[in-house]
Design a protein around this motif. Structure first.
Motif, PDB file in Angstrom:
ATOM      1  N   UNK A  68       0.850  -1.187   0.000  1.00 33.83           N
ATOM      2  CA  UNK A  68       0.000   0.000   0.000  1.00 33.83           C
ATOM      3  C   UNK A  68       0.883   1.232   0.000  1.00 33.83           C
ATOM      4  N   UNK A  69       0.751   2.047  -1.057  1.00 33.46           N
ATOM      5  CA  UNK A  69       1.508   3.300  -1.180  1.00 33.46           C
ATOM      6  C   UNK A  69       0.575   4.486  -1.019  1.00 33.46           C
ATOM      7  N   UNK A  70       1.079   5.536  -0.375  1.00 28.13           N
ATOM      8  CA  UNK A  70       0.382   6.823  -0.362  1.00 28.13           C
ATOM      9  C   UNK A  70       1.396   7.877  -0.774  1.00 28.13           C
ATOM     10  N   UNK A  71       1.196   8.499  -1.941  1.00 25.11           N
ATOM     11  CA  UNK A  71       2.180   9.435  -2.480  1.00 25.11           C
ATOM     12  C   UNK A  71       1.501  10.693  -3.010  1.00 25.11           C
ATOM     13  N   UNK A  72       2.321  11.713  -3.238  1.00 25.69           N
ATOM     14  CA  UNK A  72       1.882  12.977  -3.816  1.00 25.69           C
ATOM     15  C   UNK A  72       2.519  13.121  -5.192  1.00 25.69           C
ATOM     16  N   UNK A  73       1.716  13.407  -6.208  1.00 23.52           N
ATOM     17  CA  UNK A  73       2.228  13.602  -7.563  1.00 23.52           C
ATOM     18  C   UNK A  73       2.228  15.085  -7.906  1.00 23.52           C
ATOM     19  N   UNK A  74       3.391  15.596  -8.306  1.00 21.79           N
ATOM     20  CA  UNK A  74       3.516  16.972  -8.766  1.00 21.79           C
ATOM     21  C   UNK A  74       3.748  16.986 -10.266  1.00 21.79           C
ATOM     22  N   UNK A  75       3.384  18.083 -10.905  1.00 20.95           N
ATOM     23  CA  UNK A  75       3.720  18.278 -12.312  1.00 20.95           C
ATOM     24  C   UNK A  75       5.184  18.701 -12.398  1.00 20.95           C
ATOM     25  N   UNK A  76       5.916  18.149 -13.366  1.00 22.42           N
ATOM     26  CA  UNK A  76       7.347  18.447 -13.467  1.00 22.42           C
ATOM     27  C   UNK A  76       7.619  19.916 -13.781  1.00 22.42           C
ATOM     28  N   UNK A  77       6.593  20.654 -14.206  1.00 25.18           N
ATOM     29  CA  UNK A  77       6.781  22.071 -14.534  1.00 25.18           C
ATOM     30  C   UNK A  77       6.511  22.994 -13.359  1.00 25.18           C
ATOM     31  N   UNK A  78       6.213  22.465 -12.184  1.00 21.83           N
ATOM     32  CA  UNK A  78       5.926  23.301 -11.026  1.00 21.83           C
ATOM     33  C   UNK A  78       7.164  24.077 -10.575  1.00 21.83           C
ATOM     34  N   UNK A  79       6.937  25.321 -10.146  1.00  9.61           N
ATOM     35  CA  UNK A  79       8.018  26.101  -9.555  1.00  9.61           C
ATOM     36  C   UNK A  79       7.412  27.132  -8.608  1.00  9.61           C
ATOM     37  N   UNK A  80       8.184  27.511  -7.584  1.00 11.89           N
ATOM     38  CA  UNK A  80       7.731  28.522  -6.639  1.00 11.89           C
ATOM     39  C   UNK A  80       7.754  29.896  -7.291  1.00 11.89           C
ATOM     40  N   UNK A  81       6.757  30.697  -6.966  1.00  7.24           N
ATOM     41  CA  UNK A  81       6.684  32.040  -7.523  1.00  7.24           C
ATOM     42  C   UNK A  81       7.899  32.858  -7.100  1.00  7.24           C
ATOM     43  N   UNK A  82       8.483  33.609  -8.027  1.00 10.37           N
ATOM     44  CA  UNK A  82       9.631  34.453  -7.666  1.00 10.37           C
ATOM     45  C   UNK A  82       9.220  35.665  -6.834  1.00 10.37           C
ATOM     46  N   UNK A  83       7.909  35.904  -6.725  1.00 13.34           N
ATOM     47  CA  UNK A  83       7.402  37.041  -5.960  1.00 13.34           C
ATOM     48  C   UNK A  83       6.892  36.531  -4.610  1.00 13.34           C
ATOM     49  N   UNK A  84       7.496  36.980  -3.544  1.00 15.59           N
ATOM     50  CA  UNK A  84       7.088  36.540  -2.208  1.00 15.59           C
ATOM     51  C   UNK A  84       6.511  37.720  -1.430  1.00 15.59           C
ATOM     52  N   UNK A  85       5.630  37.390  -0.501  1.00 12.29           N
ATOM     53  CA  UNK A  85       5.000  38.406   0.338  1.00 12.29           C
ATOM     54  C   UNK A  85       5.346  38.071   1.774  1.00 12.29           C
ATOM     55  N   UNK A  86       6.128  38.927   2.411  1.00 17.97           N
ATOM     56  CA  UNK A  86       6.593  38.688   3.784  1.00 17.97           C
ATOM     57  C   UNK A  86       7.320  37.347   3.905  1.00 17.97           C
ATOM     58  N   UNK A  87       8.048  36.962   2.849  1.00 14.44           N
ATOM     59  CA  UNK A  87       8.828  35.737   2.901  1.00 14.44           C
ATOM     60  C   UNK A  87       8.051  34.479   2.600  1.00 14.44           C
ATOM     61  N   UNK A  88       6.735  34.561   2.367  1.00 15.69           N
ATOM     62  CA  UNK A  88       5.922  33.381   2.071  1.00 15.69           C
ATOM     63  C   UNK A  88       5.865  33.170   0.560  1.00 15.69           C
ATOM     64  N   UNK A  89       5.946  31.920   0.132  1.00 16.10           N
ATOM     65  CA  UNK A  89       5.903  31.611  -1.288  1.00 16.10           C
ATOM     66  C   UNK A  89       4.728  30.690  -1.594  1.00 16.10           C
ATOM     67  N   UNK A  90       4.511  30.447  -2.871  1.00 21.58           N
ATOM     68  CA  UNK A  90       3.466  29.544  -3.331  1.00 21.58           C
ATOM     69  C   UNK A  90       3.873  29.018  -4.694  1.00 21.58           C
ATOM     70  N   UNK A  91       3.202  27.955  -5.147  1.00 24.66           N
ATOM     71  CA  UNK A  91       3.508  27.369  -6.447  1.00 24.66           C
ATOM     72  C   UNK A  91       2.728  28.125  -7.517  1.00 24.66           C
ATOM     73  N   UNK A  92       3.433  28.671  -8.463  1.00 25.23           N
ATOM     74  CA  UNK A  92       2.816  29.496  -9.508  1.00 25.23           C
ATOM     75  C   UNK A  92       1.836  28.676 -10.343  1.00 25.23           C
ATOM     76  N   UNK A  93       0.566  29.091 -10.374  1.00 31.35           N
ATOM     77  CA  UNK A  93      -0.433  28.479 -11.237  1.00 31.35           C
ATOM     78  C   UNK A  93      -0.912  27.089 -10.839  1.00 31.35           C
ATOM     79  N   UNK A  94      -0.559  26.613  -9.653  1.00 36.89           N
ATOM     80  CA  UNK A  94      -0.976  25.265  -9.236  1.00 36.89           C
ATOM     81  C   UNK A  94      -2.455  25.284  -8.853  1.00 36.89           C
ATOM     82  N   UNK A  95      -3.246  24.435  -9.502  1.00 32.59           N
ATOM     83  CA  UNK A  95      -4.681  24.390  -9.250  1.00 32.59           C
ATOM     84  C   UNK A  95      -5.088  23.274  -8.300  1.00 32.59           C
ATOM     85  N   UNK A  96      -4.408  22.117  -8.403  1.00 30.79           N
ATOM     86  CA  UNK A  96      -4.807  20.956  -7.613  1.00 30.79           C
ATOM     87  C   UNK A  96      -3.609  20.150  -7.142  1.00 30.79           C
TER      88      UNK A  96
END
Length: 248
Positions: A68-96
């Motif tokens: 039994x495996x439990x894993x997370x699949x990411x898209x190979x094109x994911x990247x963190x946004x170069x624009x941060x707010x108070x040091x917090x980042x997010x994945x650019x355009x990630x919907x799900x």
């Protein structure tokens, strides 16, 4: 993919060297390679970060096993946004997020048996089973201005942050991973796994093992992970799993 092969070389080669050194020792009676065992493991793979998921495996005396495996699949094109707010980042355009639960049944074959004085054994594995995909919205924290001109901070799905649902909004960082499970939907599928297991026996029938291989997942419908990219039904993964377990 280059990162995976580099990691594979670093982790697998020492196991092979240990096995080779043991093979130069005088031959002794082989241990019972068909003993049953169980193990728990942590996973890293080409579709995730350093920690890709967790595994549980139960091997039977007839060389069949369930896993039994439990894993997370990411898209190979994911990247963190170069624009941060108070040091917090997010994945650019990630919907799900795409979370995978893979129950499977398989068989293994001994490629290199372990002698009674220890060393490394090598098994080939082939397994298949359903893939239960969980498509969960990716949440981000935003700051927006309401009709009264008041600045409000809240957490919303990335899709709402991109479609002008909230006027004059600014993404301030990644939301909680646990947000959005009530909006998640199941995407069933099927998978096939091929693998090699390097197994090293330790004291009191405990063992350490490294399993490396490839998985192909086919989902019943395309899964959208990133904005403005074509959703896919098929995902391939190279992985390495470290197991700790006990033989009976």
């Amino acid at each position: 993919m280059p990162r995976f092969f580099f990691l594979w070389m670093i982790l697998v080669v020492p196991f092979c060297i240990m096995g080779q050194r043991k093979s130069t020792a005088p031959q002794k009676k082989e241990i019972n390679a068909s003993a049953s065992s169980w193990g728990i493991g942590v996973n890293t793979n080409t579709n995730s970060g350093l920690l890709g998921g967790f595994s549980f495996i139960k091997t039977f005396k007839n060389r069949s096993f369930i896993n039994l495996d439990f894993t997370n699949t990411k898209d190979y094109r994911e990247f963190d946004s170069p624009f941060s707010y108070n040091g917090k980042t997010y994945v650019e355009g990630k919907l799900n997020y795409l979370l995978n639960l893979r129950p499977e049944y398989g068989r293994q074959w001994a490629l290199l048996k372990q002698s009674s004085d220890g060393g490394t054994s090598l098994n080939g594995r082939l397994a298949t089973g359903p893939t239960l995909g969980i498509q969960k919205p990716y949440f981000v924290d935003i700051i927006y201005t309401d009709a009264a001109g008041k600045s409000i901070q809240t957490s919303v799905p990335m899709a709402n942050a991109l479609d002008n649902t909230y006027s004059k909004s600014v993404i301030s960082g990644e939301g909680s991973f646990f947000s959005g499970f009530s909006e998640a939907k199941m995407v069933p599928g099927w998978h096939l796994k091929t693998a090699l297991e390097f197994k090293f026996e330790t004291l009191k029938q405990n063992y350490l093992a490294l399993e490396t291989g490839f998985i192909i997942d086919y989902f019943s419908q395309p899964v959208e992970i990133l904005n403005q990219t074509t959703p896919r039904s098929v995902y391939t993964t190279g992985y390495v799993t470290f197991f700790f377990g006990k033989s009976k």
